[in-house]
Design an enzyme around this catalytic site. Structure first.
Site, PDB file in Angstrom:
ATOM      1  N   GLY A 124       0.842  -1.202   0.000  1.00 61.09           N
ATOM      2  CA  GLY A 124       0.000   0.000   0.000  1.00 61.09           C
ATOM      3  C   GLY A 124       0.872   1.246   0.000  1.00 61.09           C
TER       4      GLY A 124
ATOM      5  N   ASN B 111      -1.139  -7.078  -6.158  1.00 69.47           N
ATOM      6  CA  ASN B 111      -2.404  -7.197  -5.437  1.00 69.47           C
ATOM      7  C   ASN B 111      -2.113  -8.072  -4.222  1.00 69.47           C
ATOM      8  OD1 ASN B 111      -4.883  -7.844  -4.393  1.00 69.47           O
ATOM      9  ND2 ASN B 111      -5.844  -8.263  -6.368  1.00 69.47           N
ATOM     10  N   VAL B 112      -2.092  -7.456  -3.051  1.00 72.66           N
ATOM     11  CA  VAL B 112      -1.645  -8.170  -1.848  1.00 72.66           C
ATOM     12  C   VAL B 112      -2.541  -9.343  -1.475  1.00 72.66           C
ATOM     13  CG1 VAL B 112      -0.362  -6.284  -0.761  1.00 72.66           C
ATOM     14  CG2 VAL B 112      -2.843  -6.458  -0.396  1.00 72.66           C
TER      15      VAL B 112
ATOM     16  N   ASN C 160       0.898  -2.772   5.207  1.00 75.39           N
ATOM     17  CA  ASN C 160       0.078  -1.576   5.429  1.00 75.39           C
ATOM     18  C   ASN C 160      -1.171  -1.519   4.542  1.00 75.39           C
ATOM     19  OD1 ASN C 160      -0.330   1.544   5.816  1.00 75.39           O
ATOM     20  ND2 ASN C 160       0.078   1.274   3.612  1.00 75.39           N
TER      21      ASN C 160
ATOM     22  N   SER D 165      -5.213  -0.851  13.629  1.00 74.62           N
ATOM     23  CA  SER D 165      -5.962   0.402  13.737  1.00 74.62           C
ATOM     24  C   SER D 165      -6.366   0.580  15.196  1.00 74.62           C
ATOM     25  CB  SER D 165      -7.219   0.291  12.866  1.00 74.62           C
ATOM     26  OG  SER D 165      -8.131   1.330  13.168  1.00 74.62           O
TER      27      SER D 165
ATOM     28  N   TYR E 188     -14.394  -4.490   9.492  1.00 74.00           N
ATOM     29  CA  TYR E 188     -13.086  -3.798   9.511  1.00 74.00           C
ATOM     30  C   TYR E 188     -12.469  -3.923  10.897  1.00 74.00           C
ATOM     31  CZ  TYR E 188      -9.710   0.072   9.241  1.00 74.00           C
ATOM     32  OH  TYR E 188      -8.560   0.834   9.277  1.00 74.00           O
TER      33      TYR E 188
ATOM     34  N   LYS F 182      -9.080  -5.946  12.087  1.00 72.77           N
ATOM     35  CA  LYS F 182      -7.967  -5.225  12.721  1.00 72.77           C
ATOM     36  C   LYS F 182      -7.663  -5.810  14.108  1.00 72.77           C
ATOM     37  CE  LYS F 182      -6.977  -2.265   9.419  1.00 72.77           C
ATOM     38  NZ  LYS F 182      -5.681  -2.343   8.703  1.00 72.77           N
TER      39      LYS F 182
HETATM   40  N1  NAD Z   1      -6.407   6.680   7.464  1.00 71.28           N
HETATM   41  C1  NAD Z   1      -6.764   6.331   8.698  1.00 71.28           C
HETATM   42  O1  NAD Z   1      -7.379   7.136   9.428  1.00 71.28           O
HETATM   43  C2  NAD Z   1      -6.399   4.976   9.237  1.00 71.28           C
HETATM   44  C3  NAD Z   1      -6.674   4.719  10.587  1.00 71.28           C
HETATM   45  C4  NAD Z   1      -6.355   3.486  11.104  1.00 71.28           C
HETATM   46  C5  NAD Z   1      -5.759   2.517  10.314  1.00 71.28           C
HETATM   47  N2  NAD Z   1      -5.507   2.778   9.000  1.00 71.28           N
HETATM   48  C6  NAD Z   1      -4.877   1.718   8.207  1.00 71.28           C
HETATM   49  O2  NAD Z   1      -3.712   2.220   7.580  1.00 71.28           O
HETATM   50  C7  NAD Z   1      -3.487   1.504   6.362  1.00 71.28           C
HETATM   51  C8  NAD Z   1      -3.261   2.494   5.240  1.00 71.28           C
HETATM   52  O3  NAD Z   1      -4.442   3.265   5.093  1.00 71.28           O
HETATM   53  P1  NAD Z   1      -4.471   4.702   4.395  1.00 71.28           P
HETATM   54  O4  NAD Z   1      -5.312   5.564   5.248  1.00 71.28           O
HETATM   55  O5  NAD Z   1      -3.112   5.135   4.034  1.00 71.28           O
HETATM   56  O6  NAD Z   1      -5.336   4.342   3.099  1.00 71.28           O
HETATM   57  P2  NAD Z   1      -5.151   4.775   1.556  1.00 71.28           P
HETATM   58  O7  NAD Z   1      -6.423   4.382   0.893  1.00 71.28           O
HETATM   59  O8  NAD Z   1      -4.696   6.189   1.452  1.00 71.28           O
HETATM   60  O9  NAD Z   1      -3.953   3.848   1.074  1.00 71.28           O
HETATM   61  C9  NAD Z   1      -4.092   2.446   0.998  1.00 71.28           C
HETATM   62  C10 NAD Z   1      -3.187   1.923  -0.107  1.00 71.28           C
HETATM   63  O10 NAD Z   1      -3.391   0.499  -0.178  1.00 71.28           O
HETATM   64  C11 NAD Z   1      -3.503   0.160  -1.558  1.00 71.28           C
HETATM   65  N3  NAD Z   1      -4.259  -1.070  -1.744  1.00 71.28           N
HETATM   66  C12 NAD Z   1      -5.592  -1.267  -1.554  1.00 71.28           C
HETATM   67  N4  NAD Z   1      -5.915  -2.519  -1.910  1.00 71.28           N
HETATM   68  C13 NAD Z   1      -4.772  -3.116  -2.330  1.00 71.28           C
HETATM   69  C14 NAD Z   1      -4.470  -4.425  -2.827  1.00 71.28           C
HETATM   70  N5  NAD Z   1      -5.412  -5.359  -2.989  1.00 71.28           N
HETATM   71  N6  NAD Z   1      -3.183  -4.694  -3.162  1.00 71.28           N
HETATM   72  C15 NAD Z   1      -2.223  -3.753  -3.020  1.00 71.28           C
HETATM   73  N7  NAD Z   1      -2.446  -2.521  -2.555  1.00 71.28           N
HETATM   74  C16 NAD Z   1      -3.718  -2.205  -2.222  1.00 71.28           C
HETATM   75  C17 NAD Z   1      -4.190   1.347  -2.213  1.00 71.28           C
HETATM   76  O11 NAD Z   1      -3.984   1.351  -3.609  1.00 71.28           O
HETATM   77  C18 NAD Z   1      -3.537   2.523  -1.493  1.00 71.28           C
HETATM   78  O12 NAD Z   1      -2.364   2.927  -2.151  1.00 71.28           O
HETATM   79  C19 NAD Z   1      -4.695   0.598   6.159  1.00 71.28           C
HETATM   80  O13 NAD Z   1      -4.372  -0.714   6.588  1.00 71.28           O
HETATM   81  C20 NAD Z   1      -5.748   1.190   7.076  1.00 71.28           C
HETATM   82  O14 NAD Z   1      -6.690   0.255   7.509  1.00 71.28           O
HETATM   83  C21 NAD Z   1      -5.814   3.993   8.448  1.00 71.28           C
END
Ligand code: NAD
Length: 271
Positions: free
Chosen positions: A16, A62-63, A89, A141, A154, A158
């Site tokens: 990600g 694709n993870v 991530n 999270s 979700y 987590k």
């Molecule tokens: N943003 C928040 O407030 C928040 C809070 C708690 C936890 N998180 C966690 O942090 C992590 C990152 O989230 P973010 O906010 O940066 O989200 P984001 O949507 O900005 O980035 C997520 C990235 O993951 C990639 N992705 C999605 N599906 C994929 C797949 N199948 N294969 C490969 N890549 C894939 C997307 O293309 C994107 O680049 C996630 O695990 C999310 O659950 C985020």
């Protein structure tokens, strides 16, 4: 200066890594001298990051595809001979009434948010045991340590990431391998926009309705790198999130009544 020496010449995979928190982690690690592979499904995002940081190595992945994930790790090992850090991530959001959620969406988020962490950990761990060192960083999270109504799946996943990673940390220490779990609070990213919303649920709106101010992805990345250096069991940020989780752990019933139950009302999700 100190941080730079810690990551200099380390080989790192960040899943990600094309957007949001992952991209900020990629940039922060590259700025500190690490050799970073940004693995993501989003090719345009990967191009954007390598345009601005040419040292980053983009990998389309694709993870949720086990064999593809294994191949990426094999390729990194063939090229570099070792893997020092993996940051699992990549993730998506899924929000709305659980009863209305399709099995296809439940399976999709399980594949992306749960199985990808298991694949990344499993394949990296085998190599790290051989090396006698390495650091696995799994992104959970704050919703992985407290209930989140209307994001039951979700939150459940987590929680699983958190329990898995905390448990493995104790096993892994015997091989010299470190495992840390990241518990972000609200961070500015596109995740709320790109989340799967069930029916007319609006995750972005519901997050905005909490009144909490998200921190930047760069601040999140700084906290993650600091936690990696310290080998923290849990990397929790921002500070308000530490207080929140502490309160929930200490008084789950009171906390839930005050702060969780009101969020379960459908009107909290709509304008
Ligand atoms: N943003 C928040 O407030 C928040 C809070 C708690 C936890 N998180 C966690 O942090 C992590 C990152 O989230 P973010 O906010 O940066 O989200 P984001 O949507 O900005 O980035 C997520 C990235 O993951 C990639 N992705 C999605 N599906 C994929 C797949 N199948 N294969 C490969 N890549 C894939 C997307 O293309 C994107 O680049 C996630 O695990 C999310 O659950 C985020």
């Amino acid at each position: 200066m100190k941080e730079k020496s810690q990551f200099e010449n380390k080989t790192v995979i960040v899943t990600g890594g094309a957007a949001g928190i992952g991209r900020a982690v990629v940039e922060a690690l590259a700025a500190r001298g690490a050799l970073v592979y940004a693995a993501d499904i989003n090719e345009a995002g990967l191009k954007a990051i390598t345009d601005s940081v040419p040292a980053v190595i983009p990998v389309k992945l694709n993870v949720s595809q086990q064999q593809d994930f294994q191949q990426v790790i094999d390729q990194v090992l063939a090229d570099q001979g070792h893997l020092d850090i993996i940051v699992n991530n990549a993730g998506i959001g899924l929000a709305g009434d659980f009863n209305q959620t399709s099995l296809a969406d439940l399976e999709k988020i399980t594949d992306i948010n749960y199985w990808s962490v298991i694949y990344g950990t499993k394949f990296a761990y085998a190599q790290m045991i051989k090396q006698g060192h390495g650091h696995i960083v799994n992104v959970s999270s704050s919703g992985g340590a407290m209930p989140v109504p209307n994001q039951s799946m979700y939150s459940g996943i987590k929680h699983a990431v958190l329990g898995f990673s905390h448990s493995l940390r104790e096993e892994a220490a015997h091989y010299g391998v470190k495992v840390s779990t990241v518990l972000p609070g609200m961070v500015q990213s596109d995740m709320w926009d790109s989340a799967v919303n069930v029916k007319d649920y609006n995750l972005k709106k519901s997050m905005e309705n909490t009144g909490l101010k998200p921190i930047s992805a760069h601040d999140a990345a700084r906290a993650i790198l600091k936690g990696i250096i310290a080998n923290d069991r849990s990397i929790i940020f921002p500070r308000i999130n530490r207080v929140t989780l502490w309160f929930y752990r200490l008084m789950p019933n009171i906390f839930t009544r005050l702060f969780v139950t009101p969020l379960a009302k459908p009107e909290s999700a709509t304008p």
